[in-house]
Design a protein around this motif. Structure first.
Motif, short mmCIF file in Angstrom:
data_model
loop_
_atom_site.label_atom_id
_atom_site.label_comp_id
_atom_site.label_asym_id
_atom_site.label_seq_id
_atom_site.Cartn_x
_atom_site.Cartn_y
_atom_site.Cartn_z
N VAL A 122 9.29 -9.01 -3.85
CA VAL A 122 7.99 -8.54 -4.34
C VAL A 122 7.75 -7.08 -3.93
O VAL A 122 7.11 -6.33 -4.67
CB VAL A 122 6.84 -9.48 -3.88
CG1 VAL A 122 6.55 -9.33 -2.40
CG2 VAL A 122 5.60 -9.24 -4.70
N VAL A 123 8.28 -6.65 -2.80
CA VAL A 123 8.15 -5.25 -2.37
C VAL A 123 9.01 -4.37 -3.28
O VAL A 123 8.58 -3.29 -3.71
CB VAL A 123 8.53 -5.09 -0.88
CG1 VAL A 123 8.56 -3.62 -0.48
CG2 VAL A 123 7.56 -5.87 0.00
N ALA A 172 7.20 -4.08 -6.54
CA ALA A 172 6.08 -3.14 -6.46
C ALA A 172 6.58 -1.70 -6.51
O ALA A 172 5.99 -0.85 -7.18
CB ALA A 172 5.27 -3.38 -5.19
N ALA A 212 5.72 0.83 -9.52
CA ALA A 212 5.10 2.12 -9.18
C ALA A 212 5.94 3.28 -9.71
O ALA A 212 5.39 4.27 -10.24
CB ALA A 212 4.91 2.24 -7.68
#
Length: 185
Positions: free
Chosen positions: A56-57, A60, A64
């Motif tokens: 999930v990081v 993200a 981004a």
């Protein structure tokens, strides 16, 4: 089989990164960051038994990066494929391969972020740990990614782009397609 498809998706992604090295965008830090972040996310989540960074990081970070690429594309001044350039009314206008590839990279980064999270969730769902609704969302993401891959591949060959951007778009499409196929099974 699923692992082979995931690993197989890394080859076109790596070759696509090589295309960035020879393209008109080779001096763009955002293009490099996006490609390297995507390769690192894929390698971490697919090659290591326990990822160093949570999927999930990575997702993200990729989303981004995709949004930053799209914003940078939108803010590009006129004459360089910017929003005010009359020739560039279409985001993938053949006169602006840098603009076309920025759009492609933005969409690819966002989809790949979703695919990395979905791949982990799909493995959990295969073991019976997720609801049918979660599986439907994952399958919908797989279909969306596959549609992007097919459309991107077709556009890469139909547009009058130079060979390296055309190859990069086709390789990115192949990578996304290979990542999305296990989600549809």
């Amino acid at each position: 089989m699923i692992e082979a498809l995931h690993l197989g998706s890394m080859l076109p992604a790596t070759l696509g990164a090589c295309c960035v090295a020879g393209s008109a965008d080779r001096r763009s830090p955002l293009a490099w960051f996006g490609m390297l972040a995507m390769l690192a996310a894929m390698a971490d989540t697919m090659l290591l038994p326990h990822p160093l960074v949570a999927p999930v990081v990575w997702a993200a970070l990729l989303v981004a990066t995709g949004v930053a690429t799209a914003v940078a594309l939108r803010l590009r001044p006129a004459g360089r494929g910017g929003a005010g350039d009359a020739q560039a009314a279409h985001p993938a206008h053949p006169a602006h391969p840098v603009r076309a590839m920025a759009l492609h990279r933005a969409l690819q980064a966002i989809l790949m972020g979703g695919l990395i999270v979905a791949a982990g969730a799909h493995h959990g769902a295969a073991g019976g740990g997720h609801s049918a609704h979660g599986v439907n969302v994952i399958a919908a993401l797989g279909v969306a990614a596959l549609v992007f891959a097919v459309a991107s591949g077709l556009l890469a060959f139909r547009r009058r782009l130079p060979p390296l951007p055309r190859a990069e778009a086709a390789l990115g499409a192949a990578s996304v397609a290979l990542m999305s196929l296990p989600l549809l099974a």
